[in-house]
Write an enzyme that holds these catalytic residues in place. Structure first.
Site, PDB file in Angstrom:
ATOM      1  N   LYS A  81      48.371  30.977  -1.955  1.00 27.25           N
ATOM      2  CA  LYS A  81      49.577  31.771  -2.198  1.00 27.25           C
ATOM      3  C   LYS A  81      50.341  31.170  -3.375  1.00 27.25           C
ATOM      4  O   LYS A  81      50.453  29.929  -3.473  1.00 27.25           O
ATOM      5  CB  LYS A  81      50.450  31.758  -0.930  1.00 27.25           C
ATOM      6  CG  LYS A  81      51.701  32.630  -0.996  1.00 27.25           C
ATOM      7  CD  LYS A  81      52.465  32.592   0.334  1.00 27.25           C
ATOM      8  CE  LYS A  81      53.681  33.493   0.354  1.00 27.25           C
ATOM      9  NZ  LYS A  81      54.412  33.458   1.641  1.00 27.25           N
ATOM     10  N   SER A 156      55.350  38.030   3.742  1.00 29.70           N
ATOM     11  CA  SER A 156      55.259  37.920   2.305  1.00 29.70           C
ATOM     12  C   SER A 156      53.899  37.459   1.794  1.00 29.70           C
ATOM     13  O   SER A 156      53.586  37.660   0.625  1.00 29.70           O
ATOM     14  CB  SER A 156      56.324  36.950   1.806  1.00 29.70           C
ATOM     15  OG  SER A 156      56.068  35.648   2.276  1.00 29.70           O
ATOM     16  N   SER A 180      55.582  35.452   7.825  1.00 30.64           N
ATOM     17  CA  SER A 180      54.823  35.773   6.607  1.00 30.64           C
ATOM     18  C   SER A 180      53.354  35.407   6.614  1.00 30.64           C
ATOM     19  O   SER A 180      52.635  35.792   5.691  1.00 30.64           O
ATOM     20  CB  SER A 180      55.474  35.124   5.392  1.00 30.64           C
ATOM     21  OG  SER A 180      56.551  35.908   4.962  1.00 30.64           O
TER      22      SER A 180
HETATM   23  N1  GLN Z   1      59.762  39.041   6.222  1.00 28.56           N
HETATM   24  C1  GLN Z   1      60.629  37.930   6.463  1.00 28.56           C
HETATM   25  C2  GLN Z   1      61.637  37.836   5.342  1.00 28.56           C
HETATM   26  O1  GLN Z   1      61.658  38.723   4.581  1.00 28.56           O
HETATM   27  C3  GLN Z   1      59.825  36.669   6.590  1.00 28.56           C
HETATM   28  C4  GLN Z   1      59.340  36.164   5.303  1.00 28.56           C
HETATM   29  C5  GLN Z   1      58.568  34.891   5.413  1.00 28.56           C
HETATM   30  O2  GLN Z   1      58.126  34.517   6.491  1.00 28.56           O
HETATM   31  N2  GLN Z   1      58.461  34.203   4.305  1.00 28.56           N
HETATM   32  O3  GLN Z   1      62.375  36.917   5.214  1.00 28.56           O
END
Ligand code: GLN
Length: 488
Positions: A81, A156, A180
């Site tokens: 990532k 994400s 995420s």
């Molecule tokens: N979707 C969640 C957010 O927007 C979690 C994102 C993540 O785990 N990095 O913050």
């Protein structure tokens, strides 16, 4: 018929490398070819460096030739990532703010991968600074769900999940602050695991919300996820929240811990808003464990309803402070229009950050500001303690919890972009684990009528990743959802 090279599991590839049936060079070439063939459609990668991967593959083959292979990951490509620092590679967090920044050092997790002979492969797409649930907040592009390219892959770490699902790498690393890793894994039909907070070093992981962020693996199988976690877990003095604990042999634990387990079903995770097809698949998985002799008990996590609210206070507060470092002076994006120093900060940040990142910074600054701190941030911290307490209390009674990973299968691109609140709700089942710091895994447990993957989430006790893998593996052994691939 066996899968093509690019779709084989890391453990199968490892055995073939060991038996010299294949070379790392062949494997990396197959992965490059696959990536070239499908990534125009999938869009999992922001960038990749073929020459670096090929050079590392040759070095791995030379080690093996000399009888000095470094372990099960030697010669295996692992997609990364674009939030984890790899020396000499671009590090953008899918943000214009970092532009053409190149990392001068390796994250601890990456250093460990390299020491295990693994080959860091490419920079995977994500929501900007990991803020989002669909990769639509990437400043570069939206990744497609390999099962239906009109749908999002989750986020994400959408690139990390789609990459494995599309056969562009057998393993990838992502990060999980509120879901995420688990959410995109569920939506793309692969295994994704968030370790206990503190198990994997955050050194070299670009900070979003430091008290929630964890690095973790994506894979086709539970065993593969265990192999990858094994390589990256462990104490690191460069991360002050890193936990000193012995890392067990996760693969051995898969054989040893055969249950039966006592498993809890939190009633709050099966309420309003849960898609009937997801519920059906998850209930079928629960029945499976019951038939295997596990005791299934209803449990309650009474503060669940506050989790999303608490998360969006704490995560935004931490983000607003972590992202203060992007000031137009350091790193890359600097406005060319500025008239003085203050104007430079304003313009560089206004130009460099996307809409969602700005929304989070503004929210986070607000909840930390004098007069509101007590009402929001402090209160959220107190409720966070109650949420953690709910889980720990449940674990007095059960070994692990079974829940859906997401309320629904992958949604269509654009469906929620105008409605941040609806987008935030797609993390409703994953956020609790981050607030509590506990480990969680998502494994494939079915498909919707439209052929979209569904994930089962298993949440475990702190630092009991070995149990979590064993429980997950039991389901996987008896089903073939994990072995299905999208028709790309
Ligand atoms: N979707 C969640 C957010 O927007 C979690 C994102 C993540 O785990 N990095 O913050």
């Amino acid at each position: 018929m066996s899968d093509p090279l690019y779709y084989r599991t890391a453990s199968a590839l490892s055995r073939e490398l060991e038996a010299k049936k294949i070379s790392s060079l062949e494997l990396v070439r197959a992965v490059i070819e696959r990536t070239r063939a499908v990534d125009g459609t999938v869009g999992a990668f922001i960038s990749f460096d073929e020459d670096d991967a090929l050079a590392r593959a040759r070095a791995s083959d030379a080690r093996r030739e000399g009888g000095e292979a470094l372990g099960p990951l030697d010669g295996i490509p692992v997609g990364i990532k674009d939030i984890l620092a790899v020396e000499g590679q671009p590090l953008t967090c899918a943000s214009r703010m970092l532009g053409d920044f190149v990392s001068p050092y390796d994250a601890t997790a990456i250093g460990k991968l390299k020491a295990a002979g693994a080959i860091p492969w490419g920079r995977l797409n994500m929501d900007e600074f990991a803020m989002g649930s669909s990769t639509e907040n990437s400043s570069v592009k939206t990744t497609a769900n390999p099962w239906n390219t009109d749908c999002i892959p989750g986020g994400s770490s959408g690139g990390s999940a789609a990459c494995v699902a599309a056969g562009e790498a057998p393993l990838t690393l992502g990060s999980d602050t509120g879901g995420s890793i688990r959410q995109p894994a569920a939506l793309c039909g692969v295994v994704g695991m968030k370790p206990t907070y503190g198990l994997v070093s955050r050194y070299g992981l670009v900070a979003f919300a430091s008290s929630l962020d964890q690095v973790g693996p994506f894979a086709h199988t539970v065993e593969d996820a265990a192999i990858l976690l094994q390589a990256v877990a462990g104490y690191d003095r460069r991360d002050s929240t890193s936990y000193k604990t012995d890392i067990p042999d996760y693969r051995a634990a898969l054989q040893e811990n055969r249950g039966p387990w006592k498993l809890g079903i939190p009633s709050e995770y099966f309420g309003e808003g849960l898609d009937p097809e997801v519920e059906k698949a998850v209930r079928a998985a629960i029945d499976f464990y019951r038939k295997e002799g596990c005791e299934i008990v209803e449990v309650s996590l009474p503060h669940t309803e506050y989790a999303v609210g608490v998360y969006y206070i704490i995560a935004t507060a931490e983000a607003s402070s972590n992202l203060a470092r992007y000031d137009g002076i350091r790193y890359t994006h600097r406005s060319s229009e500025a008239t003085d120093a203050i104007d430079l900060y304003f313009r560089s940040r206004a130009e460099g950050f996307g809409e969602e990142v700005k929304r989070r910074v503004i929210l986070g600054t607000y909840v930390l500001s004098s007069g509101y701190y007590d009402a929001y941030y402090l209160k959220a911290q107190k409720v966070r303690t109650l949420i953690r307490g709910d889980f720990l209390k449940a674990y007095n009674q059960v070994d692990a919890l079974l829940t859906p990973t997401t309320p629904a299968p992958a949604f269509r691109k654009g469906e929620k972009t105008d409605d941040p609140l609806r987008m935030y709700l797609s993390d409703i089942y994953t956020i609790g684990a981050n607030l509590a710091g506990i480990p969680g895994i998502s494994i494939p447990c079915g498909f919707s009528g439209d052929g979209l993957p569904i994930g089962l989430q298993i949440l475990g006790r702190p630092y009991q990743e070995a149990d979590l893998f064993a429980i997950a593996r039991r389901f996987e052994e008896a089903h073939d959802y994990h072995a299905k691939h999208p028709g790309l």
